[in-house]
Design a protein around this motif. Structure first.
Motif, PDB file in Angstrom:
ATOM      1  N   VAL A  63       4.014 -14.226  -2.959  1.00  0.00           N
ATOM      2  CA  VAL A  63       2.391 -13.566  -2.179  1.00  0.00           C
ATOM      3  C   VAL A  63       1.639 -14.616  -2.098  1.00  0.00           C
ATOM      4  O   VAL A  63       1.561 -15.688  -2.131  1.00  0.00           O
ATOM      5  CB  VAL A  63       2.195 -13.036  -3.680  1.00  0.00           C
ATOM      6  CG1 VAL A  63       0.398 -12.709  -3.918  1.00  0.00           C
ATOM      7  CG2 VAL A  63       3.009 -12.422  -4.694  1.00  0.00           C
TER       8      VAL A  63
ATOM      9  N   ARG B 253      -4.104  -9.655  -1.256  1.00  0.00           N
ATOM     10  CA  ARG B 253      -2.669 -10.872  -1.122  1.00  0.00           C
ATOM     11  C   ARG B 253      -1.277  -9.796  -0.587  1.00  0.00           C
ATOM     12  O   ARG B 253      -0.652  -8.960  -1.032  1.00  0.00           O
ATOM     13  CB  ARG B 253      -2.711 -10.486  -3.038  1.00  0.00           C
ATOM     14  CG  ARG B 253      -4.119 -11.530  -3.773  1.00  0.00           C
ATOM     15  CD  ARG B 253      -3.428 -11.331  -5.243  1.00  0.00           C
ATOM     16  NE  ARG B 253      -4.525 -11.758  -5.681  1.00  0.00           N
ATOM     17  CZ  ARG B 253      -4.481 -12.974  -6.933  1.00  0.00           C
ATOM     18  NH1 ARG B 253      -3.782 -12.988  -7.442  1.00  0.00           N
ATOM     19  NH2 ARG B 253      -5.606 -13.423  -6.982  1.00  0.00           N
TER      20      ARG B 253
ATOM     21  N   LEU C  92       0.606  -3.684  -1.661  1.00  0.00           N
ATOM     22  CA  LEU C  92      -0.529  -3.599  -2.791  1.00  0.00           C
ATOM     23  C   LEU C  92      -1.635  -3.998  -2.762  1.00  0.00           C
ATOM     24  O   LEU C  92      -2.523  -3.742  -3.364  1.00  0.00           O
ATOM     25  CB  LEU C  92       0.741  -4.774  -3.855  1.00  0.00           C
ATOM     26  CG  LEU C  92       1.635  -4.617  -4.642  1.00  0.00           C
ATOM     27  CD1 LEU C  92       1.901  -5.421  -5.184  1.00  0.00           C
ATOM     28  CD2 LEU C  92       1.521  -3.327  -4.977  1.00  0.00           C
TER      29      LEU C  92
ATOM     30  N   ARG D 182      -5.182  -5.036  -4.604  1.00  0.00           N
ATOM     31  CA  ARG D 182      -4.438  -5.493  -5.987  1.00  0.00           C
ATOM     32  C   ARG D 182      -4.263  -6.261  -6.817  1.00  0.00           C
ATOM     33  O   ARG D 182      -3.880  -7.638  -5.742  1.00  0.00           O
ATOM     34  CB  ARG D 182      -3.785  -4.270  -6.681  1.00  0.00           C
ATOM     35  CG  ARG D 182      -3.455  -3.114  -6.441  1.00  0.00           C
ATOM     36  CD  ARG D 182      -2.265  -2.798  -6.634  1.00  0.00           C
ATOM     37  NE  ARG D 182      -2.370  -1.307  -6.660  1.00  0.00           N
ATOM     38  CZ  ARG D 182      -2.251   0.102  -5.734  1.00  0.00           C
ATOM     39  NH1 ARG D 182      -2.225  -0.257  -4.499  1.00  0.00           N
ATOM     40  NH2 ARG D 182      -2.911   1.161  -5.810  1.00  0.00           N
ATOM     41  N   GLN D 183      -4.775  -7.191  -7.438  1.00  0.00           N
ATOM     42  CA  GLN D 183      -4.889  -8.229  -8.135  1.00  0.00           C
ATOM     43  C   GLN D 183      -3.422  -8.752  -8.717  1.00  0.00           C
ATOM     44  O   GLN D 183      -3.089  -8.753  -9.646  1.00  0.00           O
ATOM     45  CB  GLN D 183      -5.487  -8.393  -8.987  1.00  0.00           C
ATOM     46  CG  GLN D 183      -6.076 -10.422  -9.541  1.00  0.00           C
ATOM     47  CD  GLN D 183      -7.159 -11.041 -10.041  1.00  0.00           C
ATOM     48  OE1 GLN D 183      -8.003  -9.498 -10.872  1.00  0.00           O
ATOM     49  NE2 GLN D 183      -6.884 -11.717 -10.886  1.00  0.00           N
ATOM     50  N   VAL D 184      -2.690  -9.190  -7.399  1.00  0.00           N
ATOM     51  CA  VAL D 184      -1.047  -9.565  -7.912  1.00  0.00           C
ATOM     52  C   VAL D 184      -1.143 -10.727  -8.736  1.00  0.00           C
ATOM     53  O   VAL D 184      -1.116 -11.502  -8.619  1.00  0.00           O
ATOM     54  CB  VAL D 184      -0.386  -9.410  -7.158  1.00  0.00           C
ATOM     55  CG1 VAL D 184       1.839  -9.303  -7.174  1.00  0.00           C
ATOM     56  CG2 VAL D 184      -0.282  -8.348  -5.654  1.00  0.00           C
TER      57      VAL D 184
ATOM     58  N   LEU E  14       5.601 -11.693  -9.198  1.00  0.00           N
ATOM     59  CA  LEU E  14       6.917 -11.379  -8.531  1.00  0.00           C
ATOM     60  C   LEU E  14       7.818 -11.917  -9.245  1.00  0.00           C
ATOM     61  O   LEU E  14       7.998 -13.521  -9.166  1.00  0.00           O
ATOM     62  CB  LEU E  14       6.352 -11.964  -7.184  1.00  0.00           C
ATOM     63  CG  LEU E  14       7.115 -11.473  -5.937  1.00  0.00           C
ATOM     64  CD1 LEU E  14       7.487  -9.136  -5.752  1.00  0.00           C
ATOM     65  CD2 LEU E  14       6.948 -12.168  -4.665  1.00  0.00           C
TER      66      LEU E  14
ATOM     67  N   ALA F 152       6.800  -7.087  -9.364  1.00  0.00           N
ATOM     68  CA  ALA F 152       5.751  -7.280  -9.653  1.00  0.00           C
ATOM     69  C   ALA F 152       4.855  -7.177 -10.511  1.00  0.00           C
ATOM     70  O   ALA F 152       4.429  -5.886 -10.943  1.00  0.00           O
ATOM     71  CB  ALA F 152       5.075  -7.210  -8.366  1.00  0.00           C
TER      72      ALA F 152
ATOM     73  N   SER G  57       0.688  -6.277 -11.492  1.00  0.00           N
ATOM     74  CA  SER G  57      -0.790  -6.580 -11.027  1.00  0.00           C
ATOM     75  C   SER G  57      -2.047  -5.884 -12.295  1.00  0.00           C
ATOM     76  O   SER G  57      -1.562  -5.181 -13.374  1.00  0.00           O
ATOM     77  CB  SER G  57      -1.080  -5.423 -10.180  1.00  0.00           C
ATOM     78  OG  SER G  57      -1.504  -4.170 -10.640  1.00  0.00           O
TER      79      SER G  57
ATOM     80  N   TRP H  91       5.237  -2.657 -11.185  1.00  0.00           N
ATOM     81  CA  TRP H  91       5.812  -2.148  -9.781  1.00  0.00           C
ATOM     82  C   TRP H  91       7.436  -2.558  -9.222  1.00  0.00           C
ATOM     83  O   TRP H  91       7.726  -3.662  -9.705  1.00  0.00           O
ATOM     84  CB  TRP H  91       4.407  -2.866  -8.698  1.00  0.00           C
ATOM     85  CG  TRP H  91       2.962  -2.133  -8.823  1.00  0.00           C
ATOM     86  CD1 TRP H  91       2.592  -3.275  -8.903  1.00  0.00           C
ATOM     87  CD2 TRP H  91       2.596  -1.301  -8.143  1.00  0.00           C
ATOM     88  NE1 TRP H  91       1.204  -1.936  -9.263  1.00  0.00           N
ATOM     89  CE2 TRP H  91       1.068  -1.227  -8.817  1.00  0.00           C
ATOM     90  CE3 TRP H  91       2.714  -0.069  -7.522  1.00  0.00           C
ATOM     91  CZ2 TRP H  91      -0.160  -0.315  -8.808  1.00  0.00           C
ATOM     92  CZ3 TRP H  91       2.016   0.941  -7.034  1.00  0.00           C
ATOM     93  CH2 TRP H  91      -0.006   0.923  -7.930  1.00  0.00           C
TER      94      TRP H  91
ATOM     95  N   TRP I 222       6.084   0.447  -2.152  1.00  0.00           N
ATOM     96  CA  TRP I 222       5.752   0.217  -3.785  1.00  0.00           C
ATOM     97  C   TRP I 222       5.887   1.256  -4.146  1.00  0.00           C
ATOM     98  O   TRP I 222       5.001   1.882  -4.623  1.00  0.00           O
ATOM     99  CB  TRP I 222       4.535  -1.449  -4.366  1.00  0.00           C
ATOM    100  CG  TRP I 222       5.431  -2.688  -4.109  1.00  0.00           C
ATOM    101  CD1 TRP I 222       5.032  -2.904  -1.794  1.00  0.00           C
ATOM    102  CD2 TRP I 222       6.301  -3.576  -4.125  1.00  0.00           C
ATOM    103  NE1 TRP I 222       4.990  -4.152  -2.169  1.00  0.00           N
ATOM    104  CE2 TRP I 222       5.881  -4.713  -3.307  1.00  0.00           C
ATOM    105  CE3 TRP I 222       5.952  -4.013  -5.646  1.00  0.00           C
ATOM    106  CZ2 TRP I 222       6.161  -5.966  -3.996  1.00  0.00           C
ATOM    107  CZ3 TRP I 222       7.171  -5.164  -5.886  1.00  0.00           C
ATOM    108  CH2 TRP I 222       6.984  -6.136  -4.822  1.00  0.00           C
TER     109      TRP I 222
END
Length: 554
Positions: A249, A257, A274, A277-279, A282, A291, A293, A302, A310
């Motif tokens: 990421v 991201r 994604l 989104r705050q991933v 991973l 992943a 988020s 995800w 995803w």
């Protein structure tokens, strides 16, 4: 030091005395009801008192993880395990570290590095266990503050370490003996870090940051080489091998991201599937990428075949997920619970045990050398301890090396205890580049106590275990002080006589001790007694009240 068989799952009872080791915390370890919206994903446990659970790994049919404080210096690193099929989590170990590094299973044993060893005498530390017995390991081959990770590589054990410089240390015998594999040079007084070590087709890759910036780098055997096409000077994380390539990421400049992929020769942007989104992490199970988020009030899981497209796999409620772990193809998550404790999610499904029983953990310093003149060694070490210049930043290494040589060569009983009586200079010396001052006498005493623990010499003066804590807090949260080092040393040496346990249990009620020090006391009690009351001071007091009548403690 034997592990224990007793669970710690009951909330502490608060009375007129400070019987909860960390007063004011919620229940320290509970098996939690299902809170997730999707079937198959449950809250497996909440543990405390620290706010974050992380570092998930499967070992011996159990899911293991750390409970600690993230994002700032704090002397907290507890190791827990659980059976996902049910029952309360089990307190396993307290590390003498500011956080737990990334664990590793190597040759049937579980290794847990000290991400930031508490007193930082300049060498790395780790612990190794077969699930019950633990042994300390020292990595003495370089200047080391941090032991971030360990990996199995070509049949050897490799530790990724750093101080002012980052490096690779290697052991061919499970951690007994070490040699330096590589030191990464950088400009003087500039830090270098190598994180997320990942193997692809037998070659080592990772996140490298130094004076030249950030890059994905491959270790060539002589140094690090930037991977072609990978974005430079952009922070990336969660480097993972998936289908004969590496994915990570990348935090792009516009806030997205992104998922990037490389085969070591060509690097490509896989996509922004994604989006914004705050991933947080991973991982790959070999077939799919997974992943997590953050979402409002929790998180989401995800999965993807290729990192481009995803699909949602379930919601994670009750806290913020921070990390993923994949054990035997099953996905688990851990993070910060909404009650201030660490939280673990996953399916309530039993993990199959390892096929073969593990070997015994290695004992690093065992045989004593018979060709050493220990009286001469004692006289020379006493002279070093007495000299003020032995404690200056550039000369301290000679004192440390002399003490370590005595550990390595099997110093006889009484050797280190005798040196505690040696004269040490008054006054202070600078530490951490002159950013703090430390009493020279405390440095000398701490080094000797550290040696007692490594050498398994149960000769720590009991009076040190109850000595009042009067050190002002510092930004590094490091203290070259005899009290915490003595507590670690009795645990490492297995010094379990009645007076020691008595002093440790009594310390659970001492006013003024910082939370991390009280947690270390309960960790030492666990190591010495095999009981698993974690930080429940009331339970420790009740147990000792009954156990001290047993003649076995005489």
């Amino acid at each position: 030091m034997q592990g224990s068989r007793r669970n710690a799952g009951t909330p502490p009872r608060h009375g007129p005395r400070r019987r909860d080791v960390l007063a004011g915390t919620a229940a320290l370890a509970t098996a939690a009801p299902a809170l997730a919206a999707e079937p198959g994903i449950e809250v497996l446990a909440r543990v405390g008192p620290w706010p974050v659970a992380s570092r998930l790994i499967g070992y011996g049919g159990r899911l293991w993880f750390a409970n600690s404080v993230k994002g700032r210096n704090h002397n907290s690193a507890d190791i827990w395990s659980l059976d996902p099929a049910g029952a309360a989590p089990r307190y396993e170990r307290h590390l003498y570290s500011q956080d737990a590094g990334y664990p590793l299973i190597h040759d049937g044993l579980l290794y847990w590095p000290f991400e930031d060893s508490r007193f930082s005498f300049g060498w790395g530390m780790a612990e190794v266990t077969d699930g019950a017995t633990w042994q300390p390991l020292l990595i003495p081959t370089a200047q080391i503050f941090h032991t971030h990770s360990m990996l199995s590589w070509g049949g050897s054990l490799v530790a990724v370490t750093s101080a002012w410089r980052t490096g690779l240390q290697i052991s061919d015998d499970g951690g007994r003996a070490w040699r330096r594999l590589h030191v990464h040079s950088t400009a003087r007084r500039h830090l270098a870090r190598f994180h997320e070590p990942t193997l692809l087709r037998g070659q080592l890759y990772g996140y490298l940051k130094d004076v030249e910036g950030i890059r994905l780098a491959r270790f060539t055997g002589k140094g690090f080489q930037a991977v072609p096409g990978w974005p430079r000077d952009l922070y990336f994380f969660s480097l993972t091998r998936h289908r004969d390539a590496l994915y990570a990421v990348v935090r792009a400049g516009d806030g997205h991201r992104e998922i990037w992929r490389t085969d070591g020769t060509t690097s490509t942007l896989v996509g922004r599937g994604l989006g914004r989104r705050q991933v947080m992490d991973l991982k790959s199970d070999g077939q799919r990428l997974w992943a997590i988020s953050l979402t409002k009030g929790g998180g989401r899981l995800w999965s993807s075949v290729d990192g481009a497209e995803w699909r949602g796999e379930g919601m994670l409620s009750g806290g913020e997920p921070r990390s993923l772990g994949i054990v035997a193809g099953t996905v688990y998550a851990a993070g910060a619970g909404d009650d201030g404790r660490g939280i673990v999610w996953g399916p309530r499904r039993r993990i199959l045990s390892d096929a073969a029983p593990p070997p015994a953990p290695p004992i690093q310093f065992a045989a004593a050398r018979g060709d050493v003149d220990w009286a001469d060694r004692a006289a020379k070490l006493d002279a070093l301890l007495a000299r003020p210049e032995s404690y200056e930043n550039h000369a301290r290494g000679a004192l440390r090396r002399a003490i370590f040589a005595a550990v390595r060569d099997g110093a006889p009983a009484g050797f280190f205890a005798g040196r505690l009586q040696a004269r040490r200079p008054a006054g202070t010396v600078p530490a951490f580049g002159g950013q703090m001052d430390v009493a020279a006498a405390d440095i000398g005493a701490s080094m000797l106590l550290w040696a007692m623990g490594l050498a398994r010499r149960g000769e720590v003066p009991t009076a040190l275990l109850g000595q009042p804590w009067d050190r002002p807090a510092n930004a590094f949260e490091k203290y070259f002080s005899p009290q915490p080092t003595a507590i670690w040393a009795v645990a490492a040496a297995g010094q379990r006589e009645r007076a020691v346990v008595d002093a440790l249990v009594a310390r659970l009620d001492v006013e003024g001790d910082p939370a991390w020090l009280r947690a270390q006391v309960s960790g030492a009690l666990t190591a010495l007694t095999g009981e698993r009351f974690a930080h429940d001071g009331e339970a420790w007091l009740g147990w000792w009240s009954a156990a001290r009548a047993n003649a076995a403690w005489d």
